[in-house]
Design a protein around this motif. Structure first.
Motif, PDB file in Angstrom:
ATOM      1  N   ALA A   1      54.052  42.616  71.670  1.00 27.17           N
ATOM      2  CA  ALA A   1      54.859  43.232  72.727  1.00 27.17           C
ATOM      3  C   ALA A   1      56.318  43.338  72.305  1.00 27.17           C
ATOM      4  CB  ALA A   1      54.742  42.410  74.010  1.00 27.17           C
ATOM      5  N   ASP A   2      56.836  42.293  71.694  1.00 29.78           N
ATOM      6  CA  ASP A   2      58.227  42.337  71.250  1.00 29.78           C
ATOM      7  C   ASP A   2      58.441  43.428  70.211  1.00 29.78           C
ATOM      8  OD1 ASP A   2      58.871  40.319  72.902  1.00 29.78           O
ATOM      9  OD2 ASP A   2      58.871  38.735  71.376  1.00 29.78           O
ATOM     10  N   ASN A   3      57.470  43.576  69.325  1.00 26.00           N
ATOM     11  CA  ASN A   3      57.587  44.594  68.289  1.00 26.00           C
ATOM     12  C   ASN A   3      57.535  45.999  68.868  1.00 26.00           C
ATOM     13  OD1 ASN A   3      57.681  44.044  65.233  1.00 26.00           O
ATOM     14  ND2 ASN A   3      56.472  42.344  66.046  1.00 26.00           N
ATOM     15  N   VAL A   4      56.544  46.215  69.722  1.00 26.69           N
ATOM     16  CA  VAL A   4      56.350  47.571  70.233  1.00 26.69           C
ATOM     17  C   VAL A   4      57.572  48.011  71.039  1.00 26.69           C
ATOM     18  CG1 VAL A   4      54.976  48.977  71.820  1.00 26.69           C
ATOM     19  CG2 VAL A   4      53.843  47.483  70.184  1.00 26.69           C
ATOM     20  N   THR A   5      58.186  47.080  71.772  1.00 28.52           N
ATOM     21  CA  THR A   5      59.299  47.458  72.640  1.00 28.52           C
ATOM     22  C   THR A   5      60.662  47.223  71.990  1.00 28.52           C
ATOM     23  OG1 THR A   5      59.251  45.266  73.636  1.00 28.52           O
ATOM     24  CG2 THR A   5      57.990  46.975  74.737  1.00 28.52           C
ATOM     25  N   LEU A   6      60.644  46.936  70.689  1.00 27.46           N
ATOM     26  CA  LEU A   6      61.895  46.586  70.008  1.00 27.46           C
ATOM     27  C   LEU A   6      62.923  47.711  70.099  1.00 27.46           C
ATOM     28  CD1 LEU A   6      62.905  44.153  68.477  1.00 27.46           C
ATOM     29  CD2 LEU A   6      62.122  45.179  66.368  1.00 27.46           C
ATOM     30  N   SER A   7      62.489  48.941  69.897  1.00 29.00           N
ATOM     31  CA  SER A   7      63.440  50.050  69.884  1.00 29.00           C
ATOM     32  C   SER A   7      63.727  50.567  71.291  1.00 29.00           C
ATOM     33  CB  SER A   7      62.899  51.205  69.032  1.00 29.00           C
ATOM     34  OG  SER A   7      62.569  50.750  67.757  1.00 29.00           O
ATOM     35  N   SER A   8      62.852  50.241  72.247  1.00 27.75           N
ATOM     36  CA  SER A   8      63.013  50.811  73.579  1.00 27.75           C
ATOM     37  C   SER A   8      63.475  49.760  74.576  1.00 27.75           C
ATOM     38  CB  SER A   8      61.681  51.405  74.049  1.00 27.75           C
ATOM     39  OG  SER A   8      60.696  50.396  74.003  1.00 27.75           O
ATOM     40  N   VAL A   9      63.938  48.618  74.036  1.00 28.35           N
ATOM     41  CA  VAL A   9      64.189  47.479  74.914  1.00 28.35           C
ATOM     42  C   VAL A   9      65.310  47.767  75.913  1.00 28.35           C
ATOM     43  CG1 VAL A   9      65.815  46.278  73.416  1.00 28.35           C
ATOM     44  CG2 VAL A   9      64.285  44.961  74.889  1.00 28.35           C
ATOM     45  N   ARG A  10      66.232  48.654  75.559  1.00 24.92           N
ATOM     46  CA  ARG A  10      67.311  48.983  76.482  1.00 24.92           C
ATOM     47  C   ARG A  10      66.775  49.609  77.768  1.00 24.92           C
ATOM     48  NH1 ARG A  10      72.552  49.723  73.978  1.00 24.92           N
ATOM     49  NH2 ARG A  10      73.066  51.462  75.338  1.00 24.92           N
ATOM     50  N   ARG A  11      65.729  50.402  77.590  1.00 21.75           N
ATOM     51  CA  ARG A  11      65.169  51.062  78.754  1.00 21.75           C
ATOM     52  C   ARG A  11      64.511  50.056  79.696  1.00 21.75           C
ATOM     53  NH1 ARG A  11      60.752  54.169  76.800  1.00 21.75           N
ATOM     54  NH2 ARG A  11      59.534  52.606  77.872  1.00 21.75           N
ATOM     55  N   LEU A  12      63.969  48.988  79.099  1.00 23.91           N
ATOM     56  CA  LEU A  12      63.260  48.005  79.910  1.00 23.91           C
ATOM     57  C   LEU A  12      64.194  46.972  80.514  1.00 23.91           C
ATOM     58  CD1 LEU A  12      60.285  47.359  77.468  1.00 23.91           C
ATOM     59  CD2 LEU A  12      60.251  48.767  79.515  1.00 23.91           C
ATOM     60  N   ALA A  13      65.432  46.963  80.060  1.00 22.75           N
ATOM     61  CA  ALA A  13      66.348  45.909  80.480  1.00 22.75           C
ATOM     62  C   ALA A  13      66.803  46.121  81.925  1.00 22.75           C
ATOM     63  CB  ALA A  13      67.562  45.890  79.555  1.00 22.75           C
ATOM     64  N   SER A  14      67.091  45.008  82.581  1.00 25.47           N
ATOM     65  CA  SER A  14      67.621  45.097  83.939  1.00 25.47           C
ATOM     66  C   SER A  14      69.096  45.464  83.850  1.00 25.47           C
ATOM     67  CB  SER A  14      67.478  43.745  84.629  1.00 25.47           C
ATOM     68  OG  SER A  14      68.423  42.848  84.079  1.00 25.47           O
ATOM     69  N   ARG A  15      69.733  45.577  85.023  1.00 24.83           N
ATOM     70  CA  ARG A  15      71.128  46.002  85.020  1.00 24.83           C
ATOM     71  C   ARG A  15      72.022  44.948  84.351  1.00 24.83           C
ATOM     72  NH1 ARG A  15      72.677  47.928  90.757  1.00 24.83           N
ATOM     73  NH2 ARG A  15      70.627  48.862  90.716  1.00 24.83           N
ATOM     74  N   LEU A  16      71.582  43.697  84.361  1.00 24.37           N
ATOM     75  CA  LEU A  16      72.388  42.631  83.767  1.00 24.37           C
ATOM     76  C   LEU A  16      72.131  42.493  82.272  1.00 24.37           C
ATOM     77  CD1 LEU A  16      71.988  39.932  86.527  1.00 24.37           C
ATOM     78  CD2 LEU A  16      74.055  41.218  85.969  1.00 24.37           C
ATOM     79  N   GLY A  17      71.191  43.269  81.759  1.00 23.97           N
ATOM     80  CA  GLY A  17      70.904  43.176  80.340  1.00 23.97           C
ATOM     81  C   GLY A  17      69.792  42.212  79.999  1.00 23.97           C
ATOM     82  N   THR A  18      69.155  41.643  81.009  1.00 27.78           N
ATOM     83  CA  THR A  18      68.047  40.742  80.716  1.00 27.78           C
ATOM     84  C   THR A  18      66.751  41.547  80.625  1.00 27.78           C
ATOM     85  OG1 THR A  18      67.669  40.375  83.044  1.00 27.78           O
ATOM     86  CG2 THR A  18      69.100  38.814  81.922  1.00 27.78           C
ATOM     87  N   VAL A  19      65.842  41.035  79.826  1.00 26.23           N
ATOM     88  CA  VAL A  19      64.568  41.712  79.658  1.00 26.23           C
ATOM     89  C   VAL A  19      63.446  40.738  79.992  1.00 26.23           C
ATOM     90  CG1 VAL A  19      63.122  43.023  78.090  1.00 26.23           C
ATOM     91  CG2 VAL A  19      65.585  43.028  77.773  1.00 26.23           C
ATOM     92  N   ALA A  20      62.622  41.122  80.926  1.00 25.29           N
ATOM     93  CA  ALA A  20      61.512  40.249  81.301  1.00 25.29           C
ATOM     94  C   ALA A  20      60.366  40.431  80.317  1.00 25.29           C
ATOM     95  CB  ALA A  20      61.036  40.596  82.713  1.00 25.29           C
ATOM     96  N   ARG A  21      59.727  39.301  79.957  1.00 20.71           N
ATOM     97  CA  ARG A  21      58.616  39.400  79.026  1.00 20.71           C
ATOM     98  C   ARG A  21      57.498  40.236  79.627  1.00 20.71           C
ATOM     99  NH1 ARG A  21      56.098  34.032  76.489  1.00 20.71           N
ATOM    100  NH2 ARG A  21      54.803  34.051  78.351  1.00 20.71           N
TER     101      ARG A  21
END
Lengths: 342, 507
Positions: free
Chosen positions: B359-379
């Motif tokens: 999961a970390d690998n697949v979303t590595l490049s798109s992690v900004r899109r998944l991030a919350s407004r504070l910059g945190t990313v839920a697993r």
């Protein structure tokens, strides 16, 4: 079927590179001497000052001989300065205890070798990176020195050990024929002769012995060396012990120079040592580096310090310069290997 | 005469391998390999990538121990516990990545680890005369014992290794893809040297997937497929086609699925691209819905072309346009945001992060899109985003939390491709996407690429494996010495024509 699409480097390019590797350090030295010759007061370009610089080279020079082996084998030693301090304290304590010059000096060298045994042991048995191991002993050896010295300078009789770093050594012990015919520029501090002799032995060790071949092989291609049956771990251990013993010897002479055992001496000297070896043409990725180069590098570093002092350049500028020189020399090496690698 | 013949028949083969099996974790690398090679023979070991050739050779070289099966040398059981022991029994390996110390001389390399010495001082006299004799026997004149290895080209370095093997009195010399980094004259010389070796009684095991090379040098051959011996015979009596059929075990059409693709507009247009050294000139147009293949030999500049195009290496000239939009200074971030993804040939270092989860690998490049407004990313978010790809790419993994290191090469590659797709890439630049992947997984990668092309993605695929390019691509361009030739439809290419173009017509 031509599966490689690249031309080999021509023989002329290879020859040119070899010449540059040899001449480079000399050129650097000439530039530094020329620069201070123009800037510094007259005293800089004199035989007397050359002898002074030679004496000032000894501590870094001796340690650089050992460091050449380490860097050639692809390792690094950051604990040099602390090892010098520990050895100087141990020598002072031994002198204070009345052990005499030779046993005290031997103990100093042994103290250095002990640090090397720890470095080598941790690198080979626990397979830790030398950078981390020697960063640890950099702190630990300094602490041990302070502990042994009770956090102050150790006053001790220095006996004939102080002669080693004297610019006007007592030559009354030499036979009369020698004494009368000796030209004055050859009357160098005995430590300079000791450094020269050590350099010759080290160069022989590196070029003509199995130990030297194995050192280079490990730095050049460690897996291959192991595959070929080189006892990689044992050789590395010996390299670290040898290098720290050289730093220990430097510590003995440092005691001779200061005539006290100072646990805070040679702080940060590892930078000068690494700079000397790298200026001398060694690559931090291993496999290269000569004793002659390291000696020129050490002389360059001493010249730089001496020139700065004579020209009234403050100490902190020197420190910045040393840092810049290391980064510059490593950058040059990076460019060089990138060119070769491509 | 008759007794002589009988005696000869009675002599045990130089190397005999029987029923060797080897497992790595759950993967059967070898499941029953038999091989027999005689003294004074060039024995070719054939098989596709992943057929088990390398594993078998590592067993012969003492780097791995077999789980089952036995080996004999000259009739004596041979079960080396280390490469050193194998070498002492007369087995020498000459790997693709040569095992030399560049900073030492030829003589020092040859004697390394076995130096004679008195009081630690090297005594190289005897070794030197032995080496000179060996170099004389091999008719080597381009270097001497005192040459530094760093100054030798790949062909000469290989000869140093052969000389080292002979100085150790090797009886069996294993060549692993020996010509893959050699120039044409060096290959000729290697053939000459090999013939001399064989004449002197050495057994040569020759691993290669260049069959014309095997035809030129081999005496007998053994074919491996999926870890099993599936064929053997005499090289002169077997046609190349028969060897190919045995190696593949299926016709080429089956291995390369191809669905109807509809060619779209030009997506990426590159004109006169040049890097600092390589490439020298590369121009091509990539359309949506097509797979454009770039063929070339090692060092031709294919990877360099992709890297400079992607902004990883400096470019000195070139016009780049994406859907008509000029790209003046290419940068990886910019390309990603424009939907162009690059897959590196170096999967372990640049393709996936081995220790991170799927999961970390697949979303590595798109992690900004998944991030919350504070910059945190839920697993959870990362895992949810990854879940669809598991099915779409038929990723074989228990959970998306599994570290990528535990996956097979083929599944790792799928994860790397999923990362590009997850961040919205519709133009894919793939550098050797099937390198180091076993046969079955390779077909899955081909199927995936075919489906993506059919969906309208634009795919550029660099490869040095010609059959896969001919099988999967719509058009192919060939690179030679930093210059990319014109792309032509697949049907216009033959293997011979492509190889000729890649070697500058010397083939």
């Amino acid at each position: 079927m031509a599966l490689e699409d690249q031309p080999d480097p021509g023989p002329s390019a290879v020859a040119a590179r070899q010449v540059m590797d040899l001449v480079g350090p000399f050129l650097g030295l000439i530039v530094v001497v020329g620069l201070f010759g123009a800037v510094a007061p007259e005293g800089f370009l004199s035989v007397f000052n050359a002898k002074t610089i030679a004496t000032q080279t000894v501590i870094v020079g001796l340690a650089a001989i050992g460091a050449t082996f380490i860097i050639r084998s692809g390792g690094i030693d950051l604990s040099v300065g602390s090892t010098v301090a520990l050895a100087s304290v141990v020598t002072a304590l031994a002198m204070k205890a009345g052990l005499g010059e030779l046993p005290s000096a031997l103990l100093g060298v042994l103290a250095g070798a002990a640090v090397g045994a720890i470095n080598g042991g941790l690198v080979t048995i626990l397979r830790l990176p030398p950078f981390i191991v020697t960063l640890g002993t950099l702190g630990a050896a300094r602490g041990a020195a302070k502990w042994l010295a009770d956090e102050q300078k150790v006053d001790a009789p220095s006996g004939w050990l102080k002669q080693f770093m004297s610019k006007n050594p007592d030559i009354s012990g030499l036979p009369e024929v020698v004494r009368e015919n000796l030209p004055s520029w050859l009357i160098l501090a005995p430590g300079v002769w000791l450094m020269g002799l050590s350099a010759l032995c080290a160069a022989f060790l590196l070029r003509r012995t199995i130990f030297g071949a194995w050192t280079t092989a490990i730095g050049s291609n460690e897996p291959t060396a192991r595959l070929c049956g080189v006892p990689v771990e044992r050789t590395k251990f010996a390299i670290y012990v040898l290098a720290s013993a050289m730093a220990g010897l430097a510590g003995v002479l440092q005691f001779g120079r200061l005539t006290v055992g100072d646990p805070t001496t040679a702080m940060g000297k590892e930078l000068d040592v690494i700079a000397a070896v790298v200026i001398g043409g060694a690559s931090l990725s291993g496999g290269t580096g000569t004793i002659l180069g390291a000696m020129i590098g050490a002389f360059l570093m001493a010249t730089l310090a001496n020139g700065c002092n004579l020209s009234g350049v403050p100490n902190f500028v020197q420190e910045i310069l040393v840092g810049a020189i290391i980064v510059g020399a490593v950058t040059l090496d990076g460019l060089r290997s990138r060119r070769e690698g491509s | 005469m008759e007794t002589g013949a009988v005696l000869q028949r009675r002599r045990p083969p130089r190397l005999q391998i029987k029923g060797v099996c080897k497992r790595f974790g759950g993967v059967h690398a070898l499941r029953g390999v038999d091989l027999e090679a005689d003294m004074g023979e060039v024995h070719a070991l054939l098989g596709e990538n992943g057929a088990g050739k390398s594993t078998l050779m590592k067993i012969v070289a003492g780097a791995h121990a077999p789980d089952e099966g036995e080996l004999w040398i000259d009739g004596a059981p041979f079960a080396p516990s280390s490469p050193r022991e194998a070498r002492d029994r007369g087995v020498a390996m000459i790997y693709q990545e040569l095992n030399l110390c560049p900073h030492l001389s030829v003589l020092e390399n040859v004697t390394l680890g076995r130096e004679r010495a008195r009081f630690g001082v090297k005594r190289l006299g005897a070794a030197r005369s032995r080496l000179n004799q060996v170099l004389g026997d091999l008719d080597v004149k381009s270097f001497s014992g005192d040459s530094m290895v760093s100054e030798l080209g790949p062909g000469d370095r290989q000869l140093v290794e052969i000389a080292r093997a002979l100085c150790f009195d090797a009886k069996i010399i294993v060549f692993d893809e020996p010509t893959s980094s050699l120039s044409a004259p060096d290959v000729e010389r290697l053939f000459r040297v090999t013939r001399r070796l064989v004449e002197s009684g050495v057994t040569v095991l020759w691993i290669s997937h260049f069959l014309d090379e095997v035809k030129a040098i081999g005496n007998r051959f053994t074919v491996l497929r999926d870890g099993e011996t599936v064929g053997r015979g005499d090289v002169p009596e077997t046609s190349t086609e028969e060897m190919v059929t045995t190696m593949a075990g299926r016709s080429v059409e089956e291995a390369y699925p191809r669905s109807p693709r509809s060619l779209g507009d030009v997506v990426l247009s590159v004109r006169g691209l040049a890097g600092s050294r390589s490439p020298r000139e590369a121009s091509f147009e990539l359309r949506s819905g097509e797979i454009l293949g770039v063929f070339g030999l090692v060092g031709a500049g294919r990877t360099e072309m992709l890297r400079s195009l992607y902004g990883l290496d400096p470019i000195s000239a070139g016009d780049l346009q994406l859907r008509g939009l000029p790209i003046r200074r290419p940068r990886p971030r910019h390309w990603v945001s424009l939907g162009v993804g690059l897959l590196s040939e170096d999967r372990a270092n640049e393709g996936v992060a081995l220790d991170l989860s799927i999961a970390d690998n697949v979303t590595l490049s798109s992690v900004r899109r998944l991030a919350s407004r504070l910059g945190t990313v839920a697993r959870r978010a990362r895992e949810q985003a990854t879940e669809p790809w598991r099915e779409r790419l038929s990723l074989r993994a228990g959970s998306t939390r599994q570290p990528v290191r535990d996956l097979s090469g083929g599944n790792q590659q799928k994860v790397a491709i999923a990362r590009l797709l997850e961040c919205g890439a519709d133009t894919l630049l793939l550098d050797e996407p099937t390198r180091g992947i076993d046969v079955g997984a390779r077909v899955e990668v081909y199927r995936l690429l075919d489906r993506l092309a059919a969906e309208g993605k634009a795919i550029l695929m660099v490869s040095s494996h010609l059959p896969e390019l001919l099988g999967t691509c719509d058009r192919i361009a060939v690179m030679h010495r930093g210059v990319l030739g014109a792309a032509r439809p697949c049907e216009d290419w033959t293997e011979d024509a492509a190889l000729a173009a890649a070697t500058g017509g010397t083939h």
